[in-house]
Design a protein around this motif. Sequence first.
Motif, PDB file in Angstrom:
ATOM      1  N   THR A 103      -7.436  -2.228 -11.713  1.00 57.38           N
ATOM      2  CA  THR A 103      -8.675  -2.299 -10.947  1.00 57.38           C
ATOM      3  C   THR A 103      -9.098  -3.760 -10.850  1.00 57.38           C
ATOM      4  O   THR A 103      -8.690  -4.589 -11.679  1.00 57.38           O
ATOM      5  CB  THR A 103      -9.808  -1.492 -11.608  1.00 57.38           C
TER       6      THR A 103
ATOM      7  N   SER B  41       0.834  -1.211   0.000  1.00 58.48           N
ATOM      8  CA  SER B  41       0.000   0.000   0.000  1.00 58.48           C
ATOM      9  C   SER B  41       0.856   1.244   0.000  1.00 58.48           C
ATOM     10  O   SER B  41       0.509   2.265  -0.610  1.00 58.48           O
ATOM     11  CB  SER B  41      -0.931  -0.008   1.219  1.00 58.48           C
TER      12      SER B  41
ATOM     13  N   ILE C 294       2.051   2.465  -3.545  1.00 56.54           N
ATOM     14  CA  ILE C 294       1.094   2.916  -4.568  1.00 56.54           C
ATOM     15  C   ILE C 294       1.575   4.228  -5.167  1.00 56.54           C
ATOM     16  O   ILE C 294       1.873   5.181  -4.456  1.00 56.54           O
ATOM     17  CB  ILE C 294      -0.311   3.077  -3.953  1.00 56.54           C
TER      18      ILE C 294
ATOM     19  N   ARG D 251      -3.874  -2.006  -6.845  1.00 53.14           N
ATOM     20  CA  ARG D 251      -3.718  -0.548  -6.778  1.00 53.14           C
ATOM     21  C   ARG D 251      -2.278  -0.132  -7.012  1.00 53.14           C
ATOM     22  O   ARG D 251      -2.017   0.883  -7.653  1.00 53.14           O
ATOM     23  CB  ARG D 251      -4.195  -0.044  -5.415  1.00 53.14           C
TER      24      ARG D 251
ATOM     25  N   ALA E 281      -6.764   0.263 -15.220  1.00 54.60           N
ATOM     26  CA  ALA E 281      -7.714   1.286 -14.764  1.00 54.60           C
ATOM     27  C   ALA E 281      -8.189   2.108 -15.948  1.00 54.60           C
ATOM     28  O   ALA E 281      -7.410   2.559 -16.774  1.00 54.60           O
ATOM     29  CB  ALA E 281      -7.066   2.198 -13.717  1.00 54.60           C
TER      30      ALA E 281
ATOM     31  N   HIS F 245      -6.012  -6.736  -3.517  1.00 53.43           N
ATOM     32  CA  HIS F 245      -6.451  -5.357  -3.758  1.00 53.43           C
ATOM     33  C   HIS F 245      -5.273  -4.385  -3.671  1.00 53.43           C
ATOM     34  O   HIS F 245      -5.167  -3.438  -4.464  1.00 53.43           O
ATOM     35  CB  HIS F 245      -7.523  -4.981  -2.742  1.00 53.43           C
TER      36      HIS F 245
END
Length: 466
Positions: free
Chosen positions: A441, A308, A311, A436, A463, A432
């Motif tokens: 997506t 995360s 990203i 990202r 995306a 997930h």
Amino acid sequence: MNADTSLDQTRPQRKGAHWRILRSSFARLAAMIAALVSAAATAVFLIAYFAFAFVSNQTLRQLVDTDAAGLVDIYSIEGEAGLQRSLQDRLAFRPLEGEGPVYLLTDPQGNPLAGNLAAWPEAFLLDASWVSGVFTVDGEALPLIGRAFLMPQDYRLFVGRSTTSQAEALARLRTIFTAGFFITLTLGIAAGLIAASWIMQRVERLNRTCHAVRDGAINQRAPGAEGADEFGLLSRNINAMLDRIERLISAQRDVSDLTAHELRTPLVRIDRTLADAANSPERIEQAREQLAELGELINSLMDISAISAEIGDTRGLETLDLAALARSVTPLYNDVAGEKGARVKLDAPRPVMMRGSPAQLGRLIANLVDNAVKFLPEGGEVTVIVREGPVLIVEDNGPGVPADWRERVFMRFARISHGGPRGHGLGLSFVHAVVRRHGLTIEVEDARPGAARPGARFIVRRAGAA
């Protein structure tokens, strides 16, 4: 607080702001630019000034030479009497007061015969050399430039021009430049201070945002991000940085809260197991298994947080073949599916190139396939499809994902009770995070809408792609 007190407090702030402008690097830059502009203007003036002086001096010399050549011709044709008449005629015509020619014709002894120069100065050499200085012409001291000639029969002739007009023109040019210099310097300093004040206001707005964020207002954003200039670009970059920092802080807070909640039960269970170990030695082995499970949970949370945090960061990505990656991962689940009489199929006939992390995308495919295999019925089937785009589809004929869970299923510790093995609820959260991190997506839908066992279809794509 009354108006007078408010005004008294405002004045020092304004005065302080003015002093900050004068001490700022922008004011120094403005002063340097004003100095450079003034220096450039000075250089241009000096070039123009000396060029004008040179051209006007050459013009006077050319007039003197032309005039002298004509007089020498007259002397050679008409003699001394004709030269005197010509000098008198030329002196009679004066285009401007004090701007006429200057002549002097003398006999061999130096006695004046014609002309408006009072007497033959000793400074005049008879070798046609150029002479200049202040001499008496018609009773008035005038600056002159001219030449003296020795004529046949030892007559002497001086031909010159006054440099008064040239000197006055140069003086006017100096006056104009001096005024222009101070006007340019003043306007330059004023414009520089105005520009410095405007820039400082923009910088102060950015600084206020940074100070607010530093003091804990992480939701603050730099103003002016809509501008097309460099400050707009800087504001957009600062806001993008703050967005990422806010995501990291939010992720850290969520992980901390969820981890504290989820770890409480395993820790209580381990504590009870160890408490019973004195009466039942096999409970120690159970405690070790529970600790290993807890370590796996913590590692999964750390992996999700690390991804995360990446990203928007393209470092560490490389060009890879997603189809080849799927071909290397899916066979690992054939044995697990075979225990249920199920199978895992792969439909990836052509290379699909993209930029990504092979380790993270490999785990993404593995997690999706593992999640599908867990809930397969006897004789079920999982299909993995890879197409250009890139597009990755993993579908099964299991119980599927209820419509009200299709958003929540990617949250940490989200677990749907389908009677299958119970995990930590982090597998799809990891998927997930990887999606990202790669600018992709993920969507989930029924694989067979309307069927008793609709199955689940997870679709990973670029995306914005349809």
